[in-house]
Design a protein around this motif. Structure first.
Motif, PDB file in Angstrom:
ATOM      1  N   ILE A 255       0.871  -1.169   0.000  1.00 46.01           N
ATOM      2  CA  ILE A 255       0.000   0.000   0.000  1.00 46.01           C
ATOM      3  C   ILE A 255       0.909   1.220   0.000  1.00 46.01           C
ATOM      4  CG2 ILE A 255      -1.701   1.296   1.346  1.00 46.01           C
ATOM      5  CD1 ILE A 255      -2.668  -1.420   2.420  1.00 46.01           C
ATOM      6  N   SER A 256       0.667   2.130  -0.916  1.00 48.55           N
ATOM      7  CA  SER A 256       1.577   3.259  -1.070  1.00 48.55           C
ATOM      8  C   SER A 256       0.934   4.549  -0.589  1.00 48.55           C
ATOM      9  CB  SER A 256       1.956   3.431  -2.539  1.00 48.55           C
ATOM     10  OG  SER A 256       2.444   2.224  -3.043  1.00 48.55           O
ATOM     11  N   TYR A 257       1.696   5.271   0.201  1.00 47.67           N
ATOM     12  CA  TYR A 257       1.234   6.591   0.629  1.00 47.67           C
ATOM     13  C   TYR A 257       2.081   7.644  -0.073  1.00 47.67           C
ATOM     14  CZ  TYR A 257       0.850  10.797   3.396  1.00 47.67           C
ATOM     15  OH  TYR A 257       0.672  12.102   3.775  1.00 47.67           O
ATOM     16  N   TYR A 258       1.432   8.495  -0.818  1.00 47.16           N
ATOM     17  CA  TYR A 258       2.147   9.579  -1.500  1.00 47.16           C
ATOM     18  C   TYR A 258       1.845  10.879  -0.789  1.00 47.16           C
ATOM     19  CZ  TYR A 258       3.129   6.094  -4.982  1.00 47.16           C
ATOM     20  OH  TYR A 258       3.587   4.962  -5.587  1.00 47.16           O
ATOM     21  N   ASN A 259       2.903  11.449  -0.241  1.00 50.28           N
ATOM     22  CA  ASN A 259       2.793  12.656   0.559  1.00 50.28           C
ATOM     23  C   ASN A 259       2.160  13.797  -0.246  1.00 50.28           C
ATOM     24  OD1 ASN A 259       3.324  14.705   2.430  1.00 50.28           O
ATOM     25  ND2 ASN A 259       5.176  13.628   3.086  1.00 50.28           N
ATOM     26  N   PHE A 260       1.290  14.549   0.409  1.00 50.15           N
ATOM     27  CA  PHE A 260       0.683  15.681  -0.288  1.00 50.15           C
ATOM     28  C   PHE A 260       1.698  16.816  -0.481  1.00 50.15           C
ATOM     29  CE2 PHE A 260       0.035  16.483   4.176  1.00 50.15           C
ATOM     30  CZ  PHE A 260       0.363  17.803   4.298  1.00 50.15           C
ATOM     31  N   ALA A 261       2.717  16.848   0.380  1.00 48.74           N
ATOM     32  CA  ALA A 261       3.689  17.940   0.309  1.00 48.74           C
ATOM     33  C   ALA A 261       4.776  17.629  -0.719  1.00 48.74           C
ATOM     34  CB  ALA A 261       4.308  18.176   1.676  1.00 48.74           C
ATOM     35  N   VAL A 262       4.999  18.561  -1.619  1.00 51.30           N
ATOM     36  CA  VAL A 262       6.069  18.434  -2.601  1.00 51.30           C
ATOM     37  C   VAL A 262       7.208  19.351  -2.161  1.00 51.30           C
ATOM     38  CG1 VAL A 262       6.745  18.767  -5.011  1.00 51.30           C
ATOM     39  CG2 VAL A 262       4.421  18.018  -4.455  1.00 51.30           C
ATOM     40  N   GLN A 263       8.427  18.836  -2.135  1.00 49.19           N
ATOM     41  CA  GLN A 263       9.577  19.636  -1.744  1.00 49.19           C
ATOM     42  C   GLN A 263      10.523  19.754  -2.929  1.00 49.19           C
ATOM     43  OE1 GLN A 263       9.927  20.348   1.774  1.00 49.19           O
ATOM     44  NE2 GLN A 263       8.910  18.658   2.818  1.00 49.19           N
ATOM     45  N   SER A 264      11.534  20.609  -2.755  1.00 49.26           N
ATOM     46  CA  SER A 264      12.515  20.752  -3.826  1.00 49.26           C
ATOM     47  C   SER A 264      13.900  20.607  -3.262  1.00 49.26           C
ATOM     48  CB  SER A 264      12.404  22.122  -4.486  1.00 49.26           C
ATOM     49  OG  SER A 264      11.119  22.325  -4.996  1.00 49.26           O
ATOM     50  N   ASP A 265      14.764  19.940  -4.022  1.00 50.38           N
ATOM     51  CA  ASP A 265      16.178  19.929  -3.704  1.00 50.38           C
ATOM     52  C   ASP A 265      16.836  20.943  -4.621  1.00 50.38           C
ATOM     53  OD1 ASP A 265      16.812  18.328  -1.651  1.00 50.38           O
ATOM     54  OD2 ASP A 265      17.297  16.562  -2.845  1.00 50.38           O
ATOM     55  N   PHE A 266      17.712  21.760  -4.036  1.00 48.99           N
ATOM     56  CA  PHE A 266      18.458  22.696  -4.856  1.00 48.99           C
ATOM     57  C   PHE A 266      19.890  22.213  -4.957  1.00 48.99           C
ATOM     58  CE2 PHE A 266      21.255  26.501  -4.987  1.00 48.99           C
ATOM     59  CZ  PHE A 266      20.971  26.848  -6.303  1.00 48.99           C
ATOM     60  N   ILE A 267      20.340  21.971  -6.166  1.00 45.81           N
ATOM     61  CA  ILE A 267      21.705  21.527  -6.372  1.00 45.81           C
ATOM     62  C   ILE A 267      22.428  22.625  -7.142  1.00 45.81           C
ATOM     63  CG2 ILE A 267      23.170  19.785  -7.470  1.00 45.81           C
ATOM     64  CD1 ILE A 267      20.540  17.971  -7.005  1.00 45.81           C
ATOM     65  N   PRO A 268      23.360  23.325  -6.448  1.00 42.55           N
ATOM     66  CA  PRO A 268      24.013  24.468  -7.082  1.00 42.55           C
ATOM     67  C   PRO A 268      24.687  24.056  -8.385  1.00 42.55           C
ATOM     68  CG  PRO A 268      24.592  24.277  -4.762  1.00 42.55           C
ATOM     69  CD  PRO A 268      23.859  23.041  -5.121  1.00 42.55           C
ATOM     70  N   PRO A 269      24.741  24.881  -9.374  1.00 41.82           N
ATOM     71  CA  PRO A 269      24.317  26.279  -9.307  1.00 41.82           C
ATOM     72  C   PRO A 269      22.826  26.485  -9.621  1.00 41.82           C
ATOM     73  CG  PRO A 269      25.370  25.841 -11.403  1.00 41.82           C
ATOM     74  CD  PRO A 269      25.416  24.561 -10.638  1.00 41.82           C
ATOM     75  N   SER A 270      22.197  25.592 -10.361  1.00 44.33           N
ATOM     76  CA  SER A 270      20.863  26.002 -10.804  1.00 44.33           C
ATOM     77  C   SER A 270      19.886  24.844 -10.994  1.00 44.33           C
ATOM     78  CB  SER A 270      20.967  26.787 -12.114  1.00 44.33           C
ATOM     79  OG  SER A 270      21.555  25.961 -13.092  1.00 44.33           O
TER      80      SER A 270
END
Lengths: 364, 709
Positions: free
Chosen positions: B268-283
């Motif tokens: 059973i899979s739970y997919y989080n409602f919150a989406v986050q971002s990873d920032f990998i320099p430079p862009s």
């Protein structure tokens, strides 16, 4: 002729060399956009970071470095440091040599460890969070010394040494102690008298207004004026912890301490408004043609909390906070440059809080 | 009180049928269904001293029920509670949760996440292989041991075939509300089974079933959504289940044996409602979410032998090894690239059971008395992560054993009157020794009437959380209690049943049942004192509360030619004295009403069966812990609104019944949420929340093919 031409060329290139060596290359015009990572300093959020969009710079300042800011505008007003949970209360006295009793209710609201109910948090003891200079907790400094009362000052909380669990924050540590102050006018500036609450003597310092800055800052614990904000034209956003107010429904409004807050330089002329994807446009698609100039003159744009805590979700018992990227901000700086600004993250790749990243682009 | 009046009204309307239907050729037995549950030897329903409710293969097919949760929705006295956040569906009977009801497969309790036979996730019980399901309400502790307090549900699987070879394949496609697509939306089921009579003695079968549910989106956008606007994920979690089974049976002369194996995996899979971002320099900006998965694995082995010793004594012995494990996995999911990183997996619950039960009967030649001597041994090795101090999960591993003997007899005092006394003694490794008692009486009356009465005592053993949890952090002190006693439940039942055959060919069966259930030492979290160092209240599970339930229910079944109708009504009154050490709830009875109806019509010319299922679940009320205006703890009433399930199907067979098509609709009344209102005593406003119950009107199509030679 040929020789002299070469000579001129070499002179020119020499000149170019020396330019490079001594000063930064002159930027012609404002920044067209960038991705910035303001150095808030991690999960204890030790720094306030002042960001200048057009200059593409960010300036971190230790948030415990100051307590009072003396307004440079026409009014005679003093603000307290909202980034360290300070609170002040007016006493009945105008005599700073009289001891003042410590009153623990002079504090920013916080949940009781046991019951969870919010204790203290009288909003009269903190500055109006909108940033309106007429809403300071300390009354306007009168030209008539007899009107200027003594205030009991709660110095707020230190930056904690302890790092919290990944994904969470720890933004206020030990209590920093108490002072009493009295502020008077001194010519075109201010005269500050201060001492420990129980003391019968006091120290005095005069502080001049400097119109290049919003405020002149003073450290009560360091007994010295300090530099905090860049010149008022040179910053637009301030990443900081912040003493906001919180509506408790019928129970009234209390002061409450926030992490991950973003203030706009409303006093320096920065204006901003929020755009939601649900309004039918994304950050990527937004162009100059979509700018609604009337939003910059609306009263709401002058509140320094336009971005505030709106750029992120607070999180809950089962979820960590996250950045709301279903929205972005349109920011106009004092020089009239208009940028779109979107926040990307509030954590680094290890998940540690207090590592915000945002991107912005010039609209022209 | 309104629902009581309503119920009595229904009973008055429905019951006269029972009293006045007598224009007949009397006592010809109408339903010769053979039942095994709770019986000394398999026998007809009519002879059974206990009231046994039977759900037939036909019912399962008409409803196109894939698992037990799909099926039990339509039965009175049973409520299926689906949970949208963990994917589990649990049973509640007479207002008592799944811990009080025992689920068995071929008379052997089925392992669950947290125990043996109780707290079963109904969605993990596949119905492909099921012959019939037998339900007995009330205390059945004598024959079925611990946790058979509110009743038992025994699933009888198929163990033979008339044909040399039998191959069966089915596919079923369902919508989830309005949502359907080949892979990404709706529910998709495939099953396959092959069996072979190898020779006169040996029979073998193997089968597999895969059920994939793509989740219910509602206003959500699924797992690939990349904007953090709270709309990622699903309202009902996506789920994939695979069940494989095999069986081998042997029979020679009077001896029969079978070995059955089943293996289940579920994710059973739970997919989080919150989406986050990873920032990998430079862009570089990478969108990700912190997602989770619940993984269940179940092994089931069952070896059974029946036969006769010394040409006299019948025996029926089962040995079973079962294991179930529920793991929790969390990981960081990069949405745009579908990469999973930082996976970490822990086992939340694991239960391994070595089980054996056996019965011996027919010790002497007598038509009047049959004695059954039985044993049951249960060796459960349980593991659980329970809440520990400072909210850090703590591993608890405990072996619980019990060795039981039971004796039960069936005494036919006259042709019409029989008695069924029984007693079980249970030697427990972790608790005080327990015992169960029961007495059943059955009297056949004139005009096809049957009267029954029974009384029984059963017990429920505490679960791991109740025993070992320690939720201790600043200002909070909630702890388990290793010295808890099992709860004892007493149940009483009287019933009247009448079967009538009409000369014109119609058959009518009516029943009226009144029952009462009493638990005196129900386990609840209660205030037991204060921490010595400060003023933190200490809450602990103790045997403190009282639970009483009475129920009146009636069912009516009428069959005439190709028409079949079933009608049922039940009124349940529950009185609870919930005690948390500082407040006690009012013990007044709170009533709820349930009604059900099944109508079916067979059109022989077309080989087509039309059926409609309806169940009404009346308003349900219960007490919950709250505080009054002064902040003192009190109990208040919360009310769950009434709701109804309406299903309909058309089933048609082709090519001499080889090919079978079922087309149907579930939840025709389009129920998604129902409202739960919490009455705030002494204040004008009431808070209400929505409880997620379903995903709205859905449709299904089932195609199956049966190939015999």
């Amino acid at each position: 002729m040929k020789k002299s031409l070469i000579f001129v060329f070499s002179l020119l290139s020499l000149a170019a060399c020396s330019d490079d060596d001594n000063t930064a290359p002159t930027i012609s015009g404002p920044s067209t956009g960038a991705i910035l990572t303001p150095a808030v300093g991690g999960a204890t959020q030790p720094n306030q970071v002042y960001v200048d969009l057009s200059g593409e710079t960010s300036t971190p300042v230790l948030r415990t470095g100051w307590e009072l800011g003396f307004y440079s505008g026409t009014e005679y007003r003093v603000v307290i440091n909202s980034a360290i949970r300070m609170a002040v209360k007016q006493t009945a006295s105008t005599d700073i040599t009289q001891p003042v009793a410590i009153d623990n209710s002079v504090a920013v609201g916080a949940p009781n460890q046991g019951s969870g109910n919010i204790e203290n948090g009288n909003t009269a003891y903190v500055d109006a969070p909108s940033g309106a200079i007429t809403g300071t907790a300390i009354a306007e400094v009168s030209a008539n010394d007899a009107d200027n009362r003594v205030y009991l000052v709660n110095l707020g909380n230190a930056i904690p040494a302890e790092q919290p669990a990944i994904g969470t924050i720890n933004i206020f540590g030990a209590q920093r102690g108490w002072r009493k102050i009295r502020v008077l006018r001194s010519g075109n500036g201010y005269k500050l008298q201060y001492a420990s609450p129980e003391a019968t003597t006091f120290q005095e310092v005069t502080i001049a207004k400097n119109n290049a800055f919003n405020f002149t800052f003073f450290s009560l614990t360091g007994n010295t004026p300090v530099n905090v904000e860049p010149q008022k034209e040179n910053w637009d956003l301030n990443f900081t912890t912040f003493t906001n107010t919180l509506s408790m429904g019928p129970g009234g409004t209390v002061s409450y301490f926030y992490s991950d807050f973003v203030l706009t330089n409303a006093k320096g002329g920065t204006r901003a408004y929020e755009v939601l994807n649900s309004a039918g446009i994304t950050y990527e698609a937004f162009t100059t043609a979509n700018v609604d100039a009337s939003k910059f003159t609306a009263g709401a744009a002058a509140d320094q909390r336009v971005i505030g805590a709106n750029w992120r979700n607070g999180g809950g018992p089962t979820s960590l906070p996250s950045v709301r990227d279903d929205r972005f901000y349109v920011v106009k700086d004092a020089a009239g440059n208009i940028y779109k600004v979107q926040f990307i993250t509030m954590v680094n790749q290890a998940g540690e809080r207090g590592n915000p990243v945002f991107r912005y682009e010039l609209l022209d | 009180m309104q629902s009581v009046t309503k119920a009595i009204y229904y009973l008055i309307i429905l019951f006269p049928a029972l009293l006045c239907a007598q224009e007949t050729d009397t006592t010809r037995t109408t339903l010769e269904e053979v039942v095994v549950t709770g019986q000394i030897e398999p026998q007809s329903l009519k002879k059974s001293v206990f009231n046994v409710r039977v759900i037939t293969r036909q019912d399962i097919q008409q409803q196109a029920a894939v698992n037990l949760a799909d099926l039990l929705n339509q039965y009175i006295n049973i409520t299926v509670m689906p949970n949208s956040t963990n994917g589990r569906s649990t049973i509640s009977m007479f207002g008592l949760d799944g811990q009080y009801m025992k689920v068995l497969v071929d008379n052997v309790p089925l392992v669950s996440d947290t125990g043996l036979g109780n707290n079963t996730d109904l969605s993990q019980i596949n119905l492909d292989d099921v012959e019939q399901i037998e339900i007995i309400e009330g205390a059945m502790g004598v024959t079925h041991g611990a946790n058979a307090v509110s009743g038992i549900l025994n699933i009888i699987t198929k163990k033979s075939s008339k044909y040399k070879w039998e191959a069966f394949a089915a596919i079923q496609e369902e919508t989830a509300g309005k949502e359907y697509a080949w892979f990404d939306k709706g529910r998709h089921i495939q099953s396959l089974k092959i069996s072979n009579n190898i020779n006169d003695n040996w029979f073998a079968s193997i089968g597999a079933n895969r059920t994939q549910f793509a989740g219910f989106y509602g206003d959500r956008e699924g797992k690939e959504h990349t904007v953090n606007d709270g709309r990622r994920g699903y309202i009902w979690l996506p789920e994939e289940q695979l069940v494989t089974n095999a069986m081998l049976s042997y029979k020679k002369n009077g001896f029969r044996a079978f070995y059955k194996f089943e293996y289940l995996t579920e994710a059973i899979s739970y997919y989080n409602f919150a989406v986050q971002s990873d920032f990998i320099p430079p862009s570089t900006i990478l969108k990700f979410s912190n997602d989770e998965r619940f993984l269940t694995e179940r092994f089931y082995h069952h070896l059974n032998g029946t036969g006769r010793l010394w040409n006299r004594v019948n025996y029926n012995v089962s040995v079973s090894h079962q294991k179930q494990e529920r793991d929790y996995e969390k990981f960081k999911y990069y949405i745009e690239t579908d990469d999973e990183v930082n996976n970490s997996r822990v086992t939340n619950n694991a239960v391994e059971v070595l089980y054996s039960t056996g019965t011996f009967s027919n010790f002497f030649e007598s038509k009047k008395v049959n004695l059954q001597l039985g044993y049951e041994t249960v060796n459960t090795n349980g593991f659980a992560l329970v809440d520990g101090e400072n909210q850090i999960p703590v591993e608890v591993r405990r072996r619980l054993e019990n060795y039981d003997i039971f004796l039960s007899g069936e005494v036919n005092i006259t042709d019409r009157f029989s008695m069924r006394p029984g007693y079980r003694y249970s030697f427990q490794s972790a608790f005080n020794d327990q015992h169960a008692v029961s007495l059943g009486l059955r009297q056949l009356l004139n005009h096809g009437m049957e009267a029954r009465a029974s009384v029984g005592r059963s017990y429920r053993t505490p679960n791991f959380d109740e025993l070992y949890s320690r939720l201790v952090f600043s200002g909070h002190y909630f702890i388990g209690n290793p010295s808890l006693s099992p709860e004892a439940g007493l149940s009483y039942e009287v019933s009247l049943k009448k079967n009538t055959s009409f000369s014109a060919g119609g058959m009518l069966s009516n029943s009226l049942i009144v029952s009462f259930l009493d638990i005196d030492d129900k386990i609840d979290m209660a205030l037991v004192g204060f921490e010595p160092s400060g003023n933190t209240p200490i809450y602990q599970y103790i045997n403190i509360s009282k639970y009483r339930m009475w129920n009146i229910s009636t069912t009516h079944q009428y069959a005439f030619n190709n028409f079949n109708a079933r009608l049922g009504a039940s009124l349940i009154g529950i009185s609870q004295e919930i005690n948390n050490g500082s407040a006690v709830s009012d013990d007044k009875f709170l009533y709820s009403l349930q009604l059900n109806t099944v109508l079916s019509y067979n059109l022989p010319k077309w080989n087509t069966l039309f059926s409609v299922y309806y169940k009404f679940n009346g308003r349900q009320q219960r007490f919950y812990e709250s505080t009054n205006g002064n902040g003192d703890p009190v109990y208040k009433i919360s009310t769950l609104d009434a709701y109804s399930w309406l299903d309909a199907s058309i089933r048609k067979t082709f090519f001499k019944d080889r090919f079978d098509v079922t087309l149907g609709a579930r939840n025709l009344l389009d129920i998604v949420n129902i409202q739960q209102t919490q009455n705030t005593a002494g204040s004008a406003h009431a808070a209400s929340t929505d409880i997620l119950l379903g995903y709205g009107r859905s449709y299904f199509l089932r195609l199956s093919y049966n190939f015999n030679f």
